[in-house]
Write an enzyme that holds these catalytic residues in place. Structure first.
Site, mmCIF file in Angstrom:
data_model
loop_
_atom_site.group_PDB
_atom_site.id
_atom_site.type_symbol
_atom_site.label_atom_id
_atom_site.label_comp_id
_atom_site.label_asym_id
_atom_site.label_seq_id
_atom_site.Cartn_x
_atom_site.Cartn_y
_atom_site.Cartn_z
ATOM 1 N N ASP A 119 -72.731 19.206 -14.849
ATOM 2 C CA ASP A 119 -71.521 20.259 -15.298
ATOM 3 C C ASP A 119 -70.164 19.912 -14.917
ATOM 4 O O ASP A 119 -69.323 20.730 -15.548
ATOM 5 C CB ASP A 119 -72.620 21.610 -14.565
ATOM 6 C CG ASP A 119 -72.693 22.382 -15.415
ATOM 7 O OD1 ASP A 119 -72.781 22.603 -16.766
ATOM 8 O OD2 ASP A 119 -73.765 24.185 -14.496
ATOM 9 N N GLN A 159 -78.207 26.178 -12.191
ATOM 10 C CA GLN A 159 -77.233 27.164 -13.435
ATOM 11 C C GLN A 159 -76.455 28.604 -12.642
ATOM 12 O O GLN A 159 -77.077 29.069 -11.432
ATOM 13 C CB GLN A 159 -78.804 27.972 -13.265
ATOM 14 C CG GLN A 159 -78.436 29.019 -14.813
ATOM 15 C CD GLN A 159 -78.404 28.272 -15.657
ATOM 16 O OE1 GLN A 159 -78.341 27.377 -16.554
ATOM 17 N NE2 GLN A 159 -77.429 29.219 -16.387
ATOM 18 N N LYS A 183 -82.463 23.198 -21.321
ATOM 19 C CA LYS A 183 -82.189 22.448 -20.879
ATOM 20 C C LYS A 183 -83.063 21.297 -20.739
ATOM 21 O O LYS A 183 -83.530 20.235 -21.209
ATOM 22 C CB LYS A 183 -81.786 22.334 -19.963
ATOM 23 C CG LYS A 183 -80.213 23.514 -20.167
ATOM 24 C CD LYS A 183 -79.521 23.678 -19.154
ATOM 25 C CE LYS A 183 -78.332 25.083 -19.302
ATOM 26 N NZ LYS A 183 -77.573 25.560 -18.507
#
Ligand code: NAD
Length: 276
Positions: free
Chosen positions: A117, A94, A50
Site C-alpha cells: 500500500d 485495510q 482485492k
C-alpha cells in the site's frame, strides 16, 4: 470542447494481464495478505475485490480476518507473523481501523519490502527522497493513467487538490519527480478556482462531490478525478459534469482512477516478490 475520457477499466485490465504473465513464470507465486479488522461492509467489499483479483492473476490469497475487538498487541502480532512469513510478499492493512486501534503504529510494523500500500514511514521516506520503493496504489494508478495517454509532464503545472497521506501528498511527490511544477491545495487554500485554473494537469482528491466546476479548469487541461461518492443517482466524483465541456482529457467516475488502484496493488505485490 468535449473532453476525451480515459478508460481506466481498460488500462487496469492491461495491467492485470501483464501482472498475470509476470507471475506465471515465477517458481513461487507472490502472496498477498489482506488484513481486515471487524465487519465494516464497505471495507469488506474492498477486501473481497482485492482478494478476487489477486487469485485471478495467479497469486496466493493469504487473507486474515481479525475480530472487531482485537487488541493493539494482538493485531501487531498478526502483522509481525505475516512480516516473517516467506509466502507473504505483500501485506495490506485495510483502513479505516476501529477507533481503539492506533493505525499508524500498526502500519509501521509492515516491512518496507512488503508494504504494497506504500503507506509506511519507510515507503513515504523513500518516495520523498526519490529512492526505489513501493508507491501508494492510487497515486501510482494516476501516474500510470497519465502515461497511458502520453501526457507530457515535464514542465507542466500540476495542481493537486487534497493533501492526504493516501492520495494528495504522494501524488504531488510523484508528479514532482516527473518534473512537473506542483501546487498542492487543501481546505484552507484561498481562491481555489483561480489556482486550479492555472493547471495543465489537475488532480482532484478533496473528497467533496462536484467541488471542481467548469470555472476551475483551463480549456484543454487534463483532469484526474480521484473522488468517489455514492449518491442516489449512483457514483460521482469530485469533478462536476460541466467540466466535460472545458477539459481536454478527463477520468470518469466510475471507470477512471478506481480500477487502477487494485491494478497497482497487484503490480506492487508482484514487484514486492522480487524485493524478497
Ligand atoms: P481525505 O479526506 O483524507 O483528504 C481530503 C483532502 O482534501 C484534505 O487534505 C483536505 O484538506 C482537502 N479538502 C477537503 N475539502 C476541501 C475543499 N473544499 N477545498 C480544497 N481542499 C479540500 O481524503 P482522501 O483519502 O485523500 O480521498 C479523497 C477522495 O478520493 C475521496 O473521495 C476518496 O473516496 C477518494 N479515493 C478514491 C480512491 C480510488 O481508488 N479511486 C482511492 C482513495 C481515495
Amino acid at each position: 470542447m468535449t473532453a476525451i475520457l480515459i478508460d481506466g477499466a481498460a488500462e487496469a485490465s492491461t495491467v492485470h494481464k501483464q501482472v498475470a504473465a509476470a507471475v506465471g513464470v515465477l517458481d513461487e507465486p507472490p502472496g498477498l495478505a489482506t488484513v481486515l479488522v471487524g465487519d465494516d461492509p464497505a471495507s469488506a467489499i474492498y477486501v473481497r475485490n482485492k482478494r478476487k483479483r489477486c487469485i485471478e492473476v495467479g497469486m496466493r490469497d493469504l487473507h486474515r480476518h481479525l475480530p472487531v475487538d482485537v487488541s493493539q498487541i494482538q493485531a501487531a502480532e498478526v502483522l509481525d507473523e505475516l512480516a516473517a512469513d516467506s509466502r507473504v510478499t505483500g501485506i495490506l492493512l485495510q483502513l479505516p481501523l476501529p477507533p481503539h486501534l492506533d493505525a499508524a503504529a500498526l502500519i509501521d510494523r509492515i516491512p518496507a519490502h512488503k508494504d504494497v500500500d506504500g503507506l509506511t514511514e519507510a515507503s513515504a521516506g523513500r518516495l520523498t527522497l526519490g529512492r526505489p520503493g513501493l508507491r501508494p496504489c492510487t497515486p501510482a494508478g494516476i501516474l500510470a493513467l497519465l502515461d497511458s495517454i502520453g501526457t507530457s509532464l515535464a514542465g507542466a503545472h500540476a495542481v493537486v487538490v487534497g493533501r492526504s497521506n493516501l492520495v494528495g501528498k504522494p501524488v504531488a511527490q510523484m508528479l514532482l519527480q516527473r518534473d512537473c511544477t506542483v501546487t498542492v491545495c487543501h481546505s484552507r487554500t484561498r481562491n481555489l478556482a483561480d489556482v486550479c485554473r492555472e493547471a495543465d494537469v489537475l488532480v482532484a482528491a478533496a473528497g467533496v462531490p462536484g467541488l471542481i466546476g467548469a470555472d476551475f479548469v483551463k480549456s484543454g487541461a487534463t483532469v484526474i478525478d480521484v473522488g468517489i461518492h455514492r449518491t442516489a443517482n449512483g457514483l460521482c466524483g469530485d469533478v462536476n459534469g460541466a467540466v466535460r465541456a472545458v477539459a481536454g482529457v478527463l477520468t470518469p467516475v466510475p471507470g477512471g482512477v478506481g480500477p487502477m488502484t487494485i491494478a497497482m496493488l497487484l503490480r506492487n505485490t508482484a514487484d514486492a516478490g522480487t524485493l524478497r
